[in-house]
Design a protein around this motif. Structure first.
Motif, PDB file in Angstrom:
ATOM      1  N   MET A 242       0.835  -1.199   0.000  1.00  0.00           N
ATOM      2  CA  MET A 242       0.000   0.000   0.000  1.00  0.00           C
ATOM      3  C   MET A 242       0.873   1.254   0.000  1.00  0.00           C
ATOM      4  O   MET A 242       0.924   2.019  -0.929  1.00  0.00           O
ATOM      5  CB  MET A 242      -0.900  -0.001   1.232  1.00  0.00           C
ATOM      6  N   TYR A 243       1.613   1.445   1.084  1.00  0.00           N
ATOM      7  CA  TYR A 243       2.513   2.581   1.160  1.00  0.00           C
ATOM      8  C   TYR A 243       3.967   2.125   1.155  1.00  0.00           C
ATOM      9  O   TYR A 243       4.858   2.878   1.474  1.00  0.00           O
ATOM     10  CB  TYR A 243       2.241   3.385   2.434  1.00  0.00           C
ATOM     11  N   GLY A 244       4.202   0.858   0.811  1.00  0.00           N
ATOM     12  CA  GLY A 244       5.572   0.381   0.811  1.00  0.00           C
ATOM     13  C   GLY A 244       6.134   0.358   2.210  1.00  0.00           C
ATOM     14  O   GLY A 244       5.500  -0.112   3.142  1.00  0.00           O
ATOM     15  N   MET A 245       7.312   0.919   2.372  1.00  0.00           N
ATOM     16  CA  MET A 245       8.000   0.831   3.657  1.00  0.00           C
ATOM     17  C   MET A 245       8.247   2.197   4.271  1.00  0.00           C
ATOM     18  O   MET A 245       9.134   2.368   5.088  1.00  0.00           O
ATOM     19  CB  MET A 245       9.316   0.084   3.479  1.00  0.00           C
TER      20      MET A 245
ATOM     21  N   GLN B 238       6.535  -9.805   7.909  1.00  0.00           N
ATOM     22  CA  GLN B 238       6.542  -8.521   8.600  1.00  0.00           C
ATOM     23  C   GLN B 238       6.045  -7.395   7.691  1.00  0.00           C
ATOM     24  O   GLN B 238       5.312  -6.505   8.130  1.00  0.00           O
ATOM     25  CB  GLN B 238       7.950  -8.226   9.115  1.00  0.00           C
ATOM     26  N   LEU B 239       6.432  -7.451   6.408  1.00  0.00           N
ATOM     27  CA  LEU B 239       5.926  -6.464   5.449  1.00  0.00           C
ATOM     28  C   LEU B 239       4.421  -6.614   5.283  1.00  0.00           C
ATOM     29  O   LEU B 239       3.691  -5.621   5.178  1.00  0.00           O
ATOM     30  CB  LEU B 239       6.639  -6.616   4.106  1.00  0.00           C
TER      31      LEU B 239
ATOM     32  N   PHE C  96       2.796  -5.025   8.279  1.00  0.00           N
ATOM     33  CA  PHE C  96       2.832  -3.567   8.172  1.00  0.00           C
ATOM     34  C   PHE C  96       1.692  -3.056   7.294  1.00  0.00           C
ATOM     35  O   PHE C  96       0.977  -2.119   7.646  1.00  0.00           O
ATOM     36  CB  PHE C  96       4.180  -3.109   7.604  1.00  0.00           C
ATOM     37  N   ASN C  97       1.531  -3.693   6.143  1.00  0.00           N
ATOM     38  CA  ASN C  97       0.474  -3.256   5.228  1.00  0.00           C
ATOM     39  C   ASN C  97      -0.924  -3.526   5.778  1.00  0.00           C
ATOM     40  O   ASN C  97      -1.843  -2.741   5.543  1.00  0.00           O
ATOM     41  CB  ASN C  97       0.653  -3.938   3.872  1.00  0.00           C
ATOM     42  N   LEU C  98      -1.084  -4.617   6.509  1.00  0.00           N
ATOM     43  CA  LEU C  98      -2.415  -4.954   7.017  1.00  0.00           C
ATOM     44  C   LEU C  98      -2.852  -4.063   8.173  1.00  0.00           C
ATOM     45  O   LEU C  98      -4.050  -3.835   8.358  1.00  0.00           O
ATOM     46  CB  LEU C  98      -2.456  -6.426   7.451  1.00  0.00           C
ATOM     47  N   ILE C  99      -1.898  -3.534   8.940  1.00  0.00           N
ATOM     48  CA  ILE C  99      -2.297  -2.653  10.043  1.00  0.00           C
ATOM     49  C   ILE C  99      -2.349  -1.188   9.616  1.00  0.00           C
ATOM     50  O   ILE C  99      -2.815  -0.337  10.378  1.00  0.00           O
ATOM     51  CB  ILE C  99      -1.376  -2.815  11.271  1.00  0.00           C
ATOM     52  N   MET C 100      -1.940  -0.893   8.385  1.00  0.00           N
ATOM     53  CA  MET C 100      -1.943   0.497   7.929  1.00  0.00           C
ATOM     54  C   MET C 100      -3.333   1.133   7.878  1.00  0.00           C
ATOM     55  O   MET C 100      -3.456   2.337   8.123  1.00  0.00           O
ATOM     56  CB  MET C 100      -1.270   0.619   6.562  1.00  0.00           C
TER      57      MET C 100
ATOM     58  N   SER D 221       0.267  -3.713  22.734  1.00  0.00           N
ATOM     59  CA  SER D 221      -0.180  -3.323  21.400  1.00  0.00           C
ATOM     60  C   SER D 221      -1.253  -4.271  20.876  1.00  0.00           C
ATOM     61  O   SER D 221      -1.056  -5.490  20.867  1.00  0.00           O
ATOM     62  CB  SER D 221       0.994  -3.319  20.419  1.00  0.00           C
ATOM     63  N   PRO D 222      -2.403  -3.749  20.431  1.00  0.00           N
ATOM     64  CA  PRO D 222      -3.437  -4.613  19.853  1.00  0.00           C
ATOM     65  C   PRO D 222      -3.078  -5.089  18.453  1.00  0.00           C
ATOM     66  O   PRO D 222      -3.771  -5.934  17.886  1.00  0.00           O
ATOM     67  CB  PRO D 222      -4.665  -3.707  19.822  1.00  0.00           C
ATOM     68  N   PHE D 223      -2.002  -4.543  17.887  1.00  0.00           N
ATOM     69  CA  PHE D 223      -1.628  -4.861  16.508  1.00  0.00           C
ATOM     70  C   PHE D 223      -0.620  -5.997  16.430  1.00  0.00           C
ATOM     71  O   PHE D 223      -0.039  -6.237  15.370  1.00  0.00           O
ATOM     72  CB  PHE D 223      -1.076  -3.610  15.821  1.00  0.00           C
ATOM     73  N   GLY D 224      -0.419  -6.696  17.534  1.00  0.00           N
ATOM     74  CA  GLY D 224       0.518  -7.808  17.541  1.00  0.00           C
ATOM     75  C   GLY D 224       1.858  -7.367  18.078  1.00  0.00           C
ATOM     76  O   GLY D 224       2.587  -6.617  17.403  1.00  0.00           O
ATOM     77  N   TYR D 225       2.181  -7.791  19.302  1.00  0.00           N
ATOM     78  CA  TYR D 225       3.444  -7.390  19.906  1.00  0.00           C
ATOM     79  C   TYR D 225       4.613  -7.849  19.041  1.00  0.00           C
ATOM     80  O   TYR D 225       4.771  -9.029  18.758  1.00  0.00           O
ATOM     81  CB  TYR D 225       3.559  -7.973  21.320  1.00  0.00           C
ATOM     82  N   ARG D 226       5.385  -6.880  18.556  1.00  0.00           N
ATOM     83  CA  ARG D 226       6.562  -7.117  17.719  1.00  0.00           C
ATOM     84  C   ARG D 226       6.228  -7.786  16.386  1.00  0.00           C
ATOM     85  O   ARG D 226       7.070  -8.447  15.775  1.00  0.00           O
ATOM     86  CB  ARG D 226       7.618  -7.932  18.481  1.00  0.00           C
ATOM     87  N   SER D 227       4.991  -7.614  15.926  1.00  0.00           N
ATOM     88  CA  SER D 227       4.675  -8.068  14.572  1.00  0.00           C
ATOM     89  C   SER D 227       5.470  -7.267  13.547  1.00  0.00           C
ATOM     90  O   SER D 227       5.831  -7.767  12.472  1.00  0.00           O
ATOM     91  CB  SER D 227       3.172  -7.946  14.298  1.00  0.00           C
ATOM     92  N   VAL D 228       5.734  -5.993  13.874  1.00  0.00           N
ATOM     93  CA  VAL D 228       6.613  -5.149  13.064  1.00  0.00           C
ATOM     94  C   VAL D 228       7.703  -4.621  14.002  1.00  0.00           C
ATOM     95  O   VAL D 228       7.581  -3.548  14.575  1.00  0.00           O
ATOM     96  CB  VAL D 228       5.848  -3.981  12.410  1.00  0.00           C
ATOM     97  N   PRO D 229       8.790  -5.368  14.184  1.00  0.00           N
ATOM     98  CA  PRO D 229       9.846  -4.965  15.116  1.00  0.00           C
ATOM     99  C   PRO D 229      10.818  -3.977  14.488  1.00  0.00           C
ATOM    100  O   PRO D 229      10.832  -3.790  13.262  1.00  0.00           O
ATOM    101  CB  PRO D 229      10.550  -6.293  15.419  1.00  0.00           C
TER     102      PRO D 229
END
Length: 456
Positions: free
Chosen positions: A1-4, A234-235, A238-242, A342-350
């Motif tokens: 979506m927004y890349g990185m 992990q990417l 990132f895109n799914l929680i954006m 974090s509700p978005f997954g602890y360290r899902s995006v570290p």
């Protein structure tokens, strides 16, 4: 979506003012380097009266868009103060690229220091060429460009009489886990509980190859998921929680799926599907956000795109390679899910996810130690939360996750914080709308009063 990279302030606006060009030095701090490049700018003289001020809008990490000086807040202030409005594009973005390509060696001229000197030189020379000796200059900027507006007043106070630094994250952070912490607060307890349930279901699906197939189908991945490819997973995270981050950061802007809409979907509010699970609701939200395009999440392919140094590369044209370089080289700002609750997954995006990008895109010299030192150096040079400035207004919206790195309290009698409840990222710079909260309308009046003081 927004890349990185961090979602930029963007708009579908088409520039209507004629392009103008300024001869700018490639390297201001090497007297033996005489190379120059063409820096793009726009001028709106619709409201200008001789002797009036000059309102300079600074573009940041994206192509210059003149709508702020034709329809946005700067245009409104220009009308009020009979000002000349100018929009200056940032070096290395849009059409203002000073080098033949964007190799790592050529990117060494991309820094906030070089950008600030660009602005100072631009002001001094246009003051002379346009006979503006009797006009005071005011700088405006939003987000990273808001930093530049504040830092310009700090490092070159002779150039501008004051600045408006909107949503400016002046405190650089190596790991910015607070970003998603603010997103959680903005969405509220009920909404984040639904998100947490969905995240737990996704985590369970990631444990088996059968689950990978479910995820691939539910979230319309461009290629089947390989759950053992950690960087790609992990990417994908990132895109799914954006959508949740965008809802908070850009709430209230045209075309954005805002906080209320996101939470309504996650709560299954008003829907007839009683069998819907939190994960299915998240899938539905993602499809709305992506407009049914498949989700490209392959880390290797993303890195390949970011390593393309051509000026015609899509990643370069939208500013992604450049901004990623600035984060790796100067600012950090790595938005992680490192908070334990974090509700978005602890360290899902570290933070390691971002550190790997810096090395894979720009080279092994971009070690964690190098980046941490760079962030520390930037904060020391500019002052972090407490820049040594006068005559600066710092608007920040309560919904904007970036406000956690902004100035939220007055620094002195002339440097005021303008905290706007119910407002989002840089929304005070956008054209006024009938749906604007009263606090935003009042904030624009407060900023106008500050401008009046700066121009005395």
């Amino acid at each position: 979506m927004y890349g990185m990279f961090r979602p930029p302030v963007s708009d579908n606006h088409v520039n209507t003012l004629p392009e103008k060009w300024f001869d700018q030095r490639v390297d201001h701090f090497n007297t033996s380097d005489t190379r120059t490049f063409k820096q793009r700018y726009f001028i709106n003289n619709k409201y200008y009266k001789t002797g009036g001020p000059v309102f300079l809008y600074l573009d940041g990490e994206s192509e210059a868009m003149d709508f702020i000086i034709t329809d946005g807040a700067v245009a409104k202030y220009a009308e009020q103060f009979n000002a000349l409005a100018i929009d200056l594009e940032h070096r290395y973005y849009g059409k203002s690229v000073p080098t033949v390509d964007l190799s790592v060696d050529n990117l060494r001229y991309l820094s906030s220091e070089q950008a600030l000197k660009d602005i100072e030189q631009f002001i001094l020379k246009l003051t002379d060429s346009l006979s503006l000796a009797n006009s005071k200059w005011i700088a405006f900027g939003g987000s990273y460009a808001g930093n530049l507006a504040a830092w310009l007043r700090e490092k070159y106070p002779h150039a501008v009489a004051g600045s408006v630094a909107s949503s400016a994250p002046v405190e650089d952070r190596f790991e910015f886990s607070r970003y998603f912490g603010v997103v959680s607060q903005v969405l509220g307890t009920d909404c984040t509980n639904h998100i947490r349930d969905a995240v737990h279901q996704l985590e369970d699906q990631l444990k088996t190859p059968e689950g990978w197939l479910v995820i691939s189908k539910q979230f319309n991945l461009c290629t089947p998921l390989n759950g053992t490819d950690q960087p790609s997973v992990q990417l994908m995270w990132f895109n799914l929680i954006m959508p949740f981050a965008v809802a908070a950061q850009h709430n209230g802007k045209p075309g954005v799926i805002g906080v209320q809409q996101v939470c309504k979907v996650m709560a299954n509010d008003g829907m007839d599907d009683r069998s819907s699970t939190p994960l299915r609701r998240w899938s539905k939200l993602h499809k709305q956000f992506s407009k049914d395009e498949c989700l490209a999440y392959d880390y290797g392919e993303a890195i390949k795109a970011y390593k393309n140094i051509s000026k015609t590369s899509p990643v370069v044209q939208i500013g992604s390679r450049q901004w990623t370089y600035q984060t790796c080289h100067e600012f950090g700002y790595f938005q992680t899910t490192g908070l334990e609750d974090s509700p978005f997954g602890y360290r899902s995006v570290p933070v390691e996810y971002y550190l790997k990008q810096c090395v894979d895109i720009f080279g092994k010299q971009f070690t964690p130690q190098f980046i941490q030192k760079a962030v520390q150096t930037t904060n020391t040079y500019y002052g972090g939360f407490r820049p040594n400035v006068t005559n600066v207004a710092f608007p920040n919206g309560s919904l904007d996750p970036w406000h956690a790195l902004g100035v939220l309290e007055d620094l002195n009698n002339s440097t005021r914080a303008v905290y706007i409840n119910g407002s989002s990222h840089c929304l005070d710079l956008f054209p006024p709308q009938t749906t604007d909260p009263q606090e935003l309308t009042d904030a624009r009046k407060t900023i106008a009063k500050q401008l009046q003081l700066f121009l005395q």
